[in-house]
Design an enzyme around this catalytic site. Structure first.
Site: not given
Length: 377
Positions: A45, A237, A264, A268, A308, A348, A350
Site C-alpha cells: 500500500s 493496495g 482498505c 474504497q 490516503g 487493517h 489483520e
C-alpha cells in the site's frame, strides 16, 4: 550531510544517507507507529510513497524473515530521525540499512521528522524527492514538481502478483489471542484479489479456517466464480481507487454472487462499485493507534491504518449501512450491504503491525460464508 529531502513547496530537509544511493520521488506521508518498520516498508500500500517514521529510533531490532508483508520493500523511500547501526533481536538476520541497499531503496536519517510531520499535517501530503547525488536544490525541486501526484494513479498493476497462487499458512508461532486458537481445519475456500495484498491478511484468513487462492488484480469475475469460492476478498493496495476502473467493474459484477469482504483499497473499491464516491484525505491515516467506533455496539477499537483516500458516506445508496466511524476526524471506516452479502472496512483488522481489536471481522466473514452455504443447500 550527504542526502537531502526536498518537498514540492520548496521546503528542504538535509540529512544523512543510510540506504541505497540515488534519488527517488514520491508522496511524502508520515506513520505514527512506534514499532513495525519492516512491515511498513514491505506493505504494498506504500508503493509510490516516501514514508516518514515519527518514532525517533529506527533500526534497533534489525530485520527478520517473518515480518515482511511482501517479497521486498515497496516504499519509494524512507525518512527517519535516527537510524541505529547496531541492532539486537533474537529474530534478526541482518540490518535495516543492508536490506534497503539490497533492494535499491533510498533512505535518509538525521531529518527533523517532528518539523516535517507538523508541516505535512498543516500543508497536506505532497510530492517530495530524496537525493544523494549532490544535485542542486533547484534541479531537484523541478523534478519533484514534474512528477505526477497520487490522484489519478492506478498502482495496483505495479504490486499485484503475476499469476494465481495458493496460501494455507497460518500465524503460528505469532498467533493473536483467539479464544480457541487458530482453526484446525480449512473449511472455506476464499479467492483473494491481490491489489497489494499483505501476508498477514492471508495468515488471518487461514487462522479462521480459510484456504486461499490469490489471483492477480485484473482477473475477470467469470474466472473467479469458476474457482467455486465460498467467499471473495478484495485486498488493500496503493494509489487512487477511482483510477482502478477495471477493479470497480469487476467488483460490481461480483456483488451478490458470493459473500465479499474488503479491506482498505478493497473498501474504497466496494464503495465505488455500489455507486459511491471517494476523495483524497489531507494527509491520510498512517499509524497503529487510530480510534474507531463500531456503531452497532458502540465499542471503540484501536486500529492500524494506512490509506490516503476515503469513501464519502453521503454518496452511498440506500441499503448500505454505515458500521464504523473514525473518532479523530469522523471519516467513514466501514459499511455493509446485507442484501448483497458484502461488507468492508477502511482500516487493517489483520494488524501487521498493530493491535488485535478488530480481528473479529474475519470471524464475521466466515459466518457470512457459512450462512451462504446453508442457504445454497
Amino acid at each position: 550531510m550527504d542526502a537531502v529531502l526536498v518537498l514540492e513547496d520548496g521546503r528542504v530537509f538535509p540529512g544523512r544517507s543510510f540506504g541505497a544511493p540515488g534519488e527517488r520521488i514520491g508522496e511524502v506521508v508520515f506513520h505514527t507507529g512506534m514499532t513495525g518498520y519492516q512491515e511498513i516498508l514491505t506493505d504494498p500500500s506504500y508503493c509510490g510513497q516516501l514514508v516518514t517514521m515519527t518514532a525517533p529510533h529506527i533500526g534497533n531490532t534489525g530485520v527478520n524473515d517473518f515480518d515482511p508483508e511482501s517479497i521486498q520493500p515497496q516504499v519509494a523511500g524512507f525518512i527517519v530521525r535516527s537510524y541505529s547501526e547496531h541492532y539486537s533481536s533474537w529474530r534478526a538476520r541482518g540490518s535495516l540499512a543492508q536490506l534497503l541497499r539490497d533492494y535499491g531503496i533510498v533512505a535518509i536519517s538525521e531529518v527533523d521528522t517532528r518539523a516535517l510531520t507538523r508541516h505535512i499535517r498543516t500543508a497536506g501530503a505532497m510530492r517530495g524527492i530524496i537525493s544523494t547525488t549532490g544535485e542542486s536544490i533547484e534541479s531537484l525541486l523541478a523534478k519533484c514538481r514534474a512528477a505526477p501526484p497520487m490522484e489519478g494513479q492506478d498502482l495496483t498493476q505495479v504490486v499485484t502478483c503475476p499469476e494465481p497462487y495458493h496460501w494455507a499458512t497460518n500465524s503460528v508461532p505469532f498467533t493473536p489471542p483467539y479464544p480457541n486458537g487458530p482453526a484446525q481445519e480449512l473449511t472455506y475456500h476464499v479467492v483473494a484479489y491481490d491489489f497489494g495484498l499483505k501476508r498477514t491478511i492471508l495468515r488471518r484468513l487461514v487462522d479462521h479456517g480459510c484456504r486461499v487462492t490469490v489471483v492477480p488484480a485484473a482477473t475477470a469475475p467469470e474466472e473467479v466464480l469458476a474457482l467455486q469460492p465460498d467467499g471473495i476478498f478484495f485486498s488493500n493496495g496503493p494509489g487512487d481507487p477511482a483510477a482502478a476502473t477495471y477493479a470497480v467493474a469487476h467488483l460490481r459484477a461480483l456483488l451478490g454472487k458470493r459473500p465479499i469482504f474488503g479491506i482498505c483499497l478493497g473498501h474504497q473499491l466496494m464503495g465505488l462499485a455500489l455507486g459511491g464516491r471517494t476523495y483524497k484525505l489531507p494527509f491520510g491515516h498512517h499509524g497503529a493507534n487510530h480510534p474507531v467506533r463500531y456503531l452497532p455496539t458502540g465499542r471503540v477499537e484501536i486500529t492500524s491504518q494506512n490509506h490516503g483516500f476515503a469513501v464519502d458516506p453521503d454518496s452511498l445508496p440506500a441499503g448500505v449501512e454505515l458500521t464504523h466511524i473514525n473518532l479523530n476526524d469522523q471519516t467513514l471506516e466501514g459499511f455493509s450491504c446485507p442484501d448483497l452479502h458484502c461488507f468492508s472496512v477502511q482500516y487493517h483488522p489483520e494488524a501487521g503491525p498493530g493491535p488485535h481489536d478488530a480481528t473479529y471481522l474475519f470471524g464475521q466473514f466466515t459466518a457470512l460464508m457459512e450462512a451462504w452455504r446453508s442457504r445454497a443447500q
